[in-house]
Design an enzyme around this catalytic site. Structure first.
Site, PDB file in Angstrom:
ATOM      1  N   TYR A 142       0.823  -1.206   0.000  1.00 19.26           N
ATOM      2  CA  TYR A 142       0.000   0.000   0.000  1.00 19.26           C
ATOM      3  C   TYR A 142       0.863   1.265   0.000  1.00 19.26           C
ATOM      4  CZ  TYR A 142      -4.673  -1.954   0.972  1.00 19.26           C
ATOM      5  OH  TYR A 142      -5.890  -2.583   0.900  1.00 19.26           O
ATOM      6  N   LYS A 192       3.375 -14.937   2.792  1.00 19.71           N
ATOM      7  CA  LYS A 192       3.663 -15.678   1.557  1.00 19.71           C
ATOM      8  C   LYS A 192       5.182 -15.850   1.503  1.00 19.71           C
ATOM      9  CE  LYS A 192       2.411 -17.515  -2.427  1.00 19.71           C
ATOM     10  NZ  LYS A 192       1.592 -18.747  -2.555  1.00 19.71           N
ATOM     11  N   ASP A 225      -2.524 -18.157   0.608  1.00 19.58           N
ATOM     12  CA  ASP A 225      -3.447 -18.907  -0.257  1.00 19.58           C
ATOM     13  C   ASP A 225      -4.118 -20.029   0.528  1.00 19.58           C
ATOM     14  OD1 ASP A 225      -0.905 -20.020  -0.123  1.00 19.58           O
ATOM     15  OD2 ASP A 225      -0.849 -20.682  -2.213  1.00 19.58           O
ATOM     16  N   ASP A 249      -6.474  -7.116   4.129  1.00 18.16           N
ATOM     17  CA  ASP A 249      -7.585  -6.495   3.399  1.00 18.16           C
ATOM     18  C   ASP A 249      -8.437  -7.577   2.744  1.00 18.16           C
ATOM     19  OD1 ASP A 249      -9.105  -4.391   2.195  1.00 18.16           O
ATOM     20  OD2 ASP A 249      -8.020  -4.758   0.313  1.00 18.16           O
ATOM     21  N   ASP A 253     -12.383  -9.312   4.059  1.00 18.52           N
ATOM     22  CA  ASP A 253     -13.608  -9.344   3.251  1.00 18.52           C
ATOM     23  C   ASP A 253     -14.118 -10.777   3.140  1.00 18.52           C
ATOM     24  OD1 ASP A 253     -13.426  -6.579   2.669  1.00 18.52           O
ATOM     25  OD2 ASP A 253     -14.131  -6.899   0.612  1.00 18.52           O
TER      26      ASP A 253
HETATM   27  C1  IPM Z   1     -10.571  -1.336   3.810  1.00 18.89           C
HETATM   28  C2  IPM Z   1     -10.760  -0.713   2.455  1.00 18.89           C
HETATM   29  C3  IPM Z   1      -9.588   0.218   2.145  1.00 18.89           C
HETATM   30  C4  IPM Z   1      -8.324  -0.617   2.131  1.00 18.89           C
HETATM   31  C5  IPM Z   1      -9.740   1.041   0.846  1.00 18.89           C
HETATM   32  C6  IPM Z   1     -11.037   1.814   0.814  1.00 18.89           C
HETATM   33  C7  IPM Z   1      -8.570   1.940   0.615  1.00 18.89           C
HETATM   34  O1  IPM Z   1     -10.929  -1.693   1.492  1.00 18.89           O
HETATM   35  O2  IPM Z   1     -10.505  -0.574   4.805  1.00 18.89           O
HETATM   36  O3  IPM Z   1     -10.509  -2.559   3.906  1.00 18.89           O
HETATM   37  O4  IPM Z   1      -7.952  -1.168   1.088  1.00 18.89           O
HETATM   38  O5  IPM Z   1      -7.685  -0.692   3.177  1.00 18.89           O
HETATM   39 MN    MN Z   2     -11.016  -3.711   2.252  1.00 19.26          MN
END
Ligand code: IPM
Ligand code: MN
Length: 360
Positions: A142, A192, A225, A249, A253
Protein backbone atom coordinates in the site's frame (compact mmCIF):
# COMPACT_ATOMS: atom_id res chain seq x y z
CA UNK A 1 -18.02 12.20 33.71
CA UNK A 2 -15.14 13.08 31.42
CA UNK A 3 -15.98 14.88 28.22
CA UNK A 4 -15.05 13.22 24.93
CA UNK A 5 -14.68 15.11 21.72
CA UNK A 6 -15.04 12.93 18.65
CA UNK A 7 -14.75 13.69 14.96
CA UNK A 8 -17.26 12.32 12.46
CA UNK A 9 -15.99 11.68 8.94
CA UNK A 10 -19.08 10.42 7.08
CA UNK A 11 -17.32 10.33 3.69
CA UNK A 12 -19.02 9.07 0.54
CA UNK A 13 -21.76 6.79 -0.75
CA UNK A 14 -23.56 5.08 2.12
CA UNK A 15 -21.19 6.73 4.63
CA UNK A 16 -23.51 9.63 5.60
CA UNK A 17 -26.51 7.26 5.90
CA UNK A 18 -24.82 4.95 8.38
CA UNK A 19 -23.23 7.86 10.27
CA UNK A 20 -26.71 9.25 10.81
CA UNK A 21 -27.66 6.03 12.64
CA UNK A 22 -24.44 6.10 14.65
CA UNK A 23 -25.23 9.61 15.86
CA UNK A 24 -28.73 8.51 16.93
CA UNK A 25 -27.06 5.96 19.19
CA UNK A 26 -24.52 8.45 20.56
CA UNK A 27 -27.20 11.08 21.21
CA UNK A 28 -29.22 8.56 23.16
CA UNK A 29 -26.20 7.46 25.21
CA UNK A 30 -25.57 11.14 26.02
CA UNK A 31 -29.22 11.60 27.04
CA UNK A 32 -29.01 8.53 29.25
CA UNK A 33 -25.87 10.07 30.82
CA UNK A 34 -23.85 7.01 29.96
CA UNK A 35 -21.28 9.27 28.30
CA UNK A 36 -20.59 12.90 27.56
CA UNK A 37 -19.68 13.10 23.90
CA UNK A 38 -19.51 16.19 21.75
CA UNK A 39 -18.87 15.89 18.07
CA UNK A 40 -17.58 17.82 15.17
CA UNK A 41 -17.47 16.70 11.56
CA UNK A 42 -15.25 17.09 8.52
CA UNK A 43 -14.87 15.94 4.93
CA UNK A 44 -12.82 13.03 3.68
CA UNK A 45 -12.71 11.16 0.37
CA UNK A 46 -14.75 12.21 -2.70
CA UNK A 47 -16.77 14.84 -0.86
CA UNK A 48 -13.49 16.42 0.30
CA UNK A 49 -12.19 16.46 -3.29
CA UNK A 50 -15.38 18.27 -4.34
CA UNK A 51 -15.30 20.77 -1.49
CA UNK A 52 -11.55 21.29 -1.01
CA UNK A 53 -9.75 19.76 -4.00
CA UNK A 54 -8.05 17.25 -1.70
CA UNK A 55 -9.29 13.88 -0.33
CA UNK A 56 -7.65 14.61 3.07
CA UNK A 57 -7.71 18.40 3.45
CA UNK A 58 -5.54 20.30 5.95
CA UNK A 59 -8.64 21.32 7.87
CA UNK A 60 -9.66 17.65 8.30
CA UNK A 61 -6.13 16.67 9.35
CA UNK A 62 -6.17 19.43 11.97
CA UNK A 63 -9.56 18.37 13.36
CA UNK A 64 -8.33 14.76 13.55
CA UNK A 65 -5.45 15.84 15.76
CA UNK A 66 -7.76 17.89 17.97
CA UNK A 67 -10.26 15.10 18.64
CA UNK A 68 -10.07 12.21 21.10
CA UNK A 69 -11.02 9.69 18.43
CA UNK A 70 -12.69 9.43 15.04
CA UNK A 71 -15.71 7.69 13.52
CA UNK A 72 -15.52 7.15 9.79
CA UNK A 73 -18.28 6.06 7.37
CA UNK A 74 -16.74 5.06 4.05
CA UNK A 75 -14.87 6.59 1.12
CA UNK A 76 -15.06 6.00 -2.62
CA UNK A 77 -17.09 7.44 -5.49
CA UNK A 78 -17.67 6.50 -9.11
CA UNK A 79 -17.13 10.12 -10.06
CA UNK A 80 -13.51 10.15 -8.88
CA UNK A 81 -12.52 6.56 -9.61
CA UNK A 82 -10.43 7.44 -12.63
CA UNK A 83 -8.61 10.34 -10.97
CA UNK A 84 -4.87 10.12 -10.58
CA UNK A 85 -3.87 8.33 -7.40
CA UNK A 86 -3.44 11.26 -5.02
CA UNK A 87 -6.84 12.60 -6.06
CA UNK A 88 -8.73 9.37 -5.49
CA UNK A 89 -11.08 9.25 -2.47
CA UNK A 90 -9.25 6.16 -1.15
CA UNK A 91 -6.00 8.09 -0.83
CA UNK A 92 -7.77 10.31 1.72
CA UNK A 93 -8.31 7.29 3.93
CA UNK A 94 -4.75 6.07 3.41
CA UNK A 95 -3.41 9.55 4.25
CA UNK A 96 -5.49 9.58 7.44
CA UNK A 97 -4.14 6.16 8.48
CA UNK A 98 -0.57 7.17 7.72
CA UNK A 99 -0.73 10.61 9.31
CA UNK A 100 -2.00 9.19 12.62
CA UNK A 101 0.29 6.15 12.33
CA UNK A 102 -2.69 3.81 12.79
CA UNK A 103 -0.64 0.68 12.38
CA UNK A 104 -3.05 -1.66 14.17
CA UNK A 105 -6.26 -2.67 12.44
CA UNK A 106 -8.51 -4.86 14.57
CA UNK A 107 -11.23 -6.72 12.63
CA UNK A 108 -13.33 -9.00 14.84
CA UNK A 109 -15.17 -11.74 12.94
CA UNK A 110 -18.09 -12.95 15.02
CA UNK A 111 -21.55 -14.18 14.30
CA UNK A 112 -24.81 -13.17 15.93
CA UNK A 113 -26.51 -16.52 16.43
CA UNK A 114 -29.76 -15.49 14.79
CA UNK A 115 -27.88 -14.81 11.54
CA UNK A 116 -26.43 -18.28 11.24
CA UNK A 117 -28.65 -19.00 8.22
CA UNK A 118 -27.71 -15.75 6.48
CA UNK A 119 -24.19 -17.03 5.93
CA UNK A 120 -23.45 -18.88 2.73
CA UNK A 121 -21.58 -21.49 4.77
CA UNK A 122 -23.08 -24.52 6.48
CA UNK A 123 -24.31 -23.61 10.00
CA UNK A 124 -22.29 -26.40 11.68
CA UNK A 125 -19.06 -24.76 10.51
CA UNK A 126 -19.99 -21.47 12.13
CA UNK A 127 -21.05 -22.32 15.68
CA UNK A 128 -19.30 -20.03 18.18
CA UNK A 129 -17.36 -18.28 15.45
CA UNK A 130 -14.98 -15.81 17.10
CA UNK A 131 -11.88 -14.73 15.19
CA UNK A 132 -9.93 -11.49 15.33
CA UNK A 133 -7.91 -10.40 12.34
CA UNK A 134 -5.01 -8.13 13.28
CA UNK A 135 -4.01 -6.38 10.08
CA UNK A 136 -0.91 -4.19 9.83
CA UNK A 137 -2.27 -0.96 8.34
CA UNK A 138 0.45 1.52 7.39
CA UNK A 139 3.03 -0.55 5.52
CA UNK A 140 3.26 -3.19 2.81
CA UNK A 141 2.54 -2.73 -0.89
CA UNK A 142 0.00 0.00 0.00
CA UNK A 143 2.79 2.40 0.90
CA UNK A 144 5.99 0.78 -0.45
CA UNK A 145 8.35 2.81 -2.65
CA UNK A 146 9.15 2.92 -5.48
CA UNK A 147 5.76 2.90 -7.13
CA UNK A 148 4.40 4.38 -10.30
CA UNK A 149 4.09 3.89 -14.02
CA UNK A 150 6.76 3.43 -16.63
CA UNK A 151 7.24 1.87 -20.05
CA UNK A 152 6.35 3.16 -23.43
CA UNK A 153 2.89 3.81 -24.79
CA UNK A 154 1.28 0.58 -25.93
CA UNK A 155 3.03 -1.31 -23.15
CA UNK A 156 2.54 0.66 -19.98
CA UNK A 157 3.91 -0.82 -16.74
CA UNK A 158 2.35 -0.15 -13.35
CA UNK A 159 4.53 -1.16 -10.41
CA UNK A 160 4.46 -1.22 -6.62
CA UNK A 161 6.82 -2.38 -3.93
CA UNK A 162 5.93 -4.82 -1.19
CA UNK A 163 8.17 -4.31 1.82
CA UNK A 164 8.23 -5.00 5.54
CA UNK A 165 10.94 -4.05 8.02
CA UNK A 166 11.70 -5.77 11.32
CA UNK A 167 10.45 -2.74 13.25
CA UNK A 168 7.17 -2.58 11.36
CA UNK A 169 6.50 -6.26 11.98
CA UNK A 170 7.64 -6.22 15.60
CA UNK A 171 5.10 -3.70 16.84
CA UNK A 172 2.08 -5.32 15.17
CA UNK A 173 3.19 -8.81 16.24
CA UNK A 174 3.46 -7.61 19.84
CA UNK A 175 -0.08 -6.26 19.67
CA UNK A 176 -1.38 -9.58 18.32
CA UNK A 177 0.46 -11.62 20.95
CA UNK A 178 -0.77 -9.37 23.77
CA UNK A 179 -4.32 -9.76 22.49
CA UNK A 180 -3.93 -13.52 22.15
CA UNK A 181 -2.73 -13.73 25.77
CA UNK A 182 -6.16 -12.41 26.78
CA UNK A 183 -7.95 -14.90 24.50
CA UNK A 184 -6.99 -18.48 23.63
CA UNK A 185 -3.24 -17.76 23.27
CA UNK A 186 -3.34 -18.98 19.69
CA UNK A 187 -1.95 -16.90 16.82
CA UNK A 188 -1.87 -17.80 13.13
CA UNK A 189 0.52 -15.54 11.24
CA UNK A 190 -0.34 -15.33 7.55
CA UNK A 191 2.26 -14.52 4.88
CA UNK A 192 3.66 -15.68 1.56
CA UNK A 193 7.16 -16.53 2.78
CA UNK A 194 7.60 -19.25 0.15
CA UNK A 195 7.86 -16.53 -2.49
CA UNK A 196 8.22 -13.00 -1.07
CA UNK A 197 11.19 -11.44 0.73
CA UNK A 198 8.84 -9.05 2.56
CA UNK A 199 7.10 -12.13 3.99
CA UNK A 200 10.40 -13.75 4.93
CA UNK A 201 11.25 -10.76 7.14
CA UNK A 202 7.68 -10.89 8.45
CA UNK A 203 7.94 -14.57 9.42
CA UNK A 204 11.45 -14.31 10.90
CA UNK A 205 10.41 -11.35 13.04
CA UNK A 206 7.14 -12.87 14.27
CA UNK A 207 9.03 -16.05 15.21
CA UNK A 208 11.72 -14.10 17.05
CA UNK A 209 9.26 -11.98 19.07
CA UNK A 210 7.39 -15.10 20.09
CA UNK A 211 10.46 -16.99 21.25
CA UNK A 212 11.84 -13.99 23.14
CA UNK A 213 8.81 -12.60 24.95
CA UNK A 214 5.77 -14.73 24.29
CA UNK A 215 6.79 -18.32 24.89
CA UNK A 216 3.27 -19.23 26.09
CA UNK A 217 1.70 -18.35 22.76
CA UNK A 218 0.88 -21.15 20.38
CA UNK A 219 2.10 -19.70 17.07
CA UNK A 220 1.64 -21.21 13.63
CA UNK A 221 2.46 -19.79 10.20
CA UNK A 222 0.26 -20.19 7.17
CA UNK A 223 0.66 -19.14 3.55
CA UNK A 224 -2.03 -16.71 2.50
CA UNK A 225 -3.45 -18.91 -0.26
CA UNK A 226 -3.88 -21.75 2.19
CA UNK A 227 -5.35 -19.37 4.80
CA UNK A 228 -7.98 -18.21 2.29
CA UNK A 229 -8.96 -21.84 1.76
CA UNK A 230 -8.87 -22.80 5.46
CA UNK A 231 -11.09 -19.86 6.39
CA UNK A 232 -14.02 -21.33 4.50
CA UNK A 233 -13.10 -24.97 5.15
CA UNK A 234 -12.87 -24.78 8.94
CA UNK A 235 -13.03 -21.21 10.30
CA UNK A 236 -13.05 -22.32 13.93
CA UNK A 237 -9.43 -23.46 13.73
CA UNK A 238 -8.49 -19.74 13.93
CA UNK A 239 -8.44 -17.43 16.90
CA UNK A 240 -6.10 -14.47 16.30
CA UNK A 241 -4.95 -14.04 12.71
CA UNK A 242 -1.93 -11.77 12.35
CA UNK A 243 -1.20 -10.50 8.86
CA UNK A 244 0.04 -7.68 6.67
CA UNK A 245 -1.87 -4.88 5.00
CA UNK A 246 -2.87 -6.38 1.65
CA UNK A 247 -3.45 -9.95 2.85
CA UNK A 248 -5.49 -8.59 5.77
CA UNK A 249 -7.59 -6.50 3.40
CA UNK A 250 -8.49 -9.52 1.30
CA UNK A 251 -8.92 -12.07 4.10
CA UNK A 252 -11.16 -9.77 6.13
CA UNK A 253 -13.61 -9.34 3.25
CA UNK A 254 -13.62 -13.11 2.83
CA UNK A 255 -14.10 -13.71 6.55
CA UNK A 256 -16.95 -11.20 6.72
CA UNK A 257 -19.11 -13.54 4.67
CA UNK A 258 -18.90 -16.11 7.46
CA UNK A 259 -20.98 -13.69 9.50
CA UNK A 260 -23.77 -13.30 6.98
CA UNK A 261 -22.90 -9.96 5.44
CA UNK A 262 -20.06 -7.51 5.07
CA UNK A 263 -22.58 -5.01 6.45
CA UNK A 264 -22.12 -6.54 9.90
CA UNK A 265 -18.44 -6.00 10.60
CA UNK A 266 -16.79 -3.10 12.42
CA UNK A 267 -13.12 -2.29 12.75
CA UNK A 268 -10.75 -0.25 14.86
CA UNK A 269 -7.59 1.33 13.51
CA UNK A 270 -5.29 2.21 16.37
CA UNK A 271 -1.98 3.80 17.22
CA UNK A 272 -0.59 4.21 20.71
CA UNK A 273 -2.58 7.44 21.08
CA UNK A 274 -5.50 7.56 18.66
CA UNK A 275 -8.27 5.46 17.16
CA UNK A 276 -10.40 5.53 14.01
CA UNK A 277 -13.53 3.37 14.02
CA UNK A 278 -15.15 2.33 10.76
CA UNK A 279 -17.08 -0.51 9.14
CA UNK A 280 -14.94 -2.80 7.02
CA UNK A 281 -17.28 -2.32 4.06
CA UNK A 282 -16.86 0.36 1.43
CA UNK A 283 -19.05 3.24 0.21
CA UNK A 284 -21.31 0.93 -1.85
CA UNK A 285 -22.25 3.54 -4.49
CA UNK A 286 -24.71 1.06 -6.06
CA UNK A 287 -27.02 1.24 -3.02
CA UNK A 288 -26.17 4.75 -1.75
CA UNK A 289 -29.14 7.06 -1.19
CA UNK A 290 -31.66 4.21 -1.22
CA UNK A 291 -31.95 3.91 2.55
CA UNK A 292 -31.23 0.19 2.49
CA UNK A 293 -27.66 -0.02 3.76
CA UNK A 294 -27.15 -2.01 6.94
CA UNK A 295 -26.08 0.40 9.73
CA UNK A 296 -24.97 -2.39 12.10
CA UNK A 297 -21.26 -2.40 11.11
CA UNK A 298 -21.19 1.35 11.83
CA UNK A 299 -23.02 1.04 15.15
CA UNK A 300 -20.72 -1.83 16.14
CA UNK A 301 -17.83 0.50 15.31
CA UNK A 302 -19.27 2.88 17.91
CA UNK A 303 -19.24 -0.07 20.35
CA UNK A 304 -15.57 -0.66 19.51
CA UNK A 305 -14.85 3.03 20.13
CA UNK A 306 -16.29 2.70 23.64
CA UNK A 307 -14.21 -0.39 24.26
CA UNK A 308 -10.86 0.75 22.86
CA UNK A 309 -10.70 4.55 23.08
CA UNK A 310 -13.14 5.39 25.87
CA UNK A 311 -12.38 2.37 28.08
CA UNK A 312 -16.06 1.85 28.66
CA UNK A 313 -16.71 -1.86 28.29
CA UNK A 314 -20.14 -1.46 29.87
CA UNK A 315 -21.54 0.81 27.13
CA UNK A 316 -19.84 -1.28 24.47
CA UNK A 317 -21.63 -4.39 25.76
CA UNK A 318 -24.97 -2.59 25.99
CA UNK A 319 -24.72 -1.66 22.30
CA UNK A 320 -23.73 -5.18 21.22
CA UNK A 321 -26.43 -6.84 23.32
CA UNK A 322 -29.06 -4.47 21.97
CA UNK A 323 -28.08 -5.33 18.40
CA UNK A 324 -28.28 -9.00 19.33
CA UNK A 325 -31.81 -8.55 20.73
CA UNK A 326 -32.98 -6.59 17.70
CA UNK A 327 -31.72 -9.37 15.41
CA UNK A 328 -33.34 -11.98 17.66
CA UNK A 329 -36.65 -10.12 17.30
CA UNK A 330 -36.38 -10.60 13.56
CA UNK A 331 -35.35 -7.15 12.31
CA UNK A 332 -33.35 -7.52 9.08
CA UNK A 333 -31.93 -5.09 6.58
CA UNK A 334 -31.91 -6.19 2.96
CA UNK A 335 -28.40 -7.70 3.02
CA UNK A 336 -29.22 -10.09 5.87
CA UNK A 337 -32.84 -10.83 5.05
CA UNK A 338 -33.69 -14.30 3.84
CA UNK A 339 -37.02 -13.13 2.41
CA UNK A 340 -38.22 -10.15 0.42
CA UNK A 341 -39.15 -8.42 3.67
CA UNK A 342 -36.73 -6.09 5.36
CA UNK A 343 -36.52 -2.79 7.23
CA UNK A 344 -34.72 0.29 5.94
CA UNK A 345 -31.55 1.78 7.40
CA UNK A 346 -33.33 4.27 9.61
CA UNK A 347 -35.79 1.69 11.04
CA UNK A 348 -32.90 -0.59 11.95
CA UNK A 349 -31.19 2.34 13.71
CA UNK A 350 -34.43 3.22 15.53
CA UNK A 351 -34.95 -0.39 16.63
CA UNK A 352 -31.44 -0.47 18.10
CA UNK A 353 -31.97 2.86 19.86
CA UNK A 354 -35.27 1.62 21.32
CA UNK A 355 -33.63 -1.60 22.50
CA UNK A 356 -30.79 0.31 24.21
CA UNK A 357 -33.46 2.35 26.04
CA UNK A 358 -35.14 -0.90 27.15
CA UNK A 359 -31.87 -2.38 28.34
CA UNK A 360 -30.64 0.51 30.45
C1 IPM B 1 -10.57 -1.34 3.81
C2 IPM B 1 -10.76 -0.71 2.46
C3 IPM B 1 -9.59 0.22 2.15
C4 IPM B 1 -8.32 -0.62 2.13
C5 IPM B 1 -9.74 1.04 0.85
C6 IPM B 1 -11.04 1.81 0.81
C7 IPM B 1 -8.57 1.94 0.61
O1 IPM B 1 -10.93 -1.69 1.49
O2 IPM B 1 -10.51 -0.57 4.81
O3 IPM B 1 -10.51 -2.56 3.91
O4 IPM B 1 -7.95 -1.17 1.09
O5 IPM B 1 -7.69 -0.69 3.18
MN1 MN C 1 -11.02 -3.71 2.25
Amino acid sequence: MSKTNILLLPGDGVGPEIMQEATKVINLLNDLELCDITYNSADIGGIAIDNHGNPFPEETAKKCLESDCILLGAVGTKKHENNENNLKPESGLLALRKSLDLYINVRPIFLFNSLIDSSSLKPELLKNLDIVIIRELVGDVYFGEPRGFKGESGNKIGYNTMSYSTNEVKRIAEYAFDLASKRSSKVTSVDKANVLEASQVWRETVEKIKSTNYTDIELSHMYVDNAAMQLVKDPNQFDVILTGNIFGDILSDEASMLTGSIGMLPSASLSSSSGVYEPIHGSAPDIAGKGIVNPIAMILSVAMMFEYSLNNQNVSSIIKESINSVLNSGYRTKDISLSSEYVDTSKMGDAIVQEIKNNV
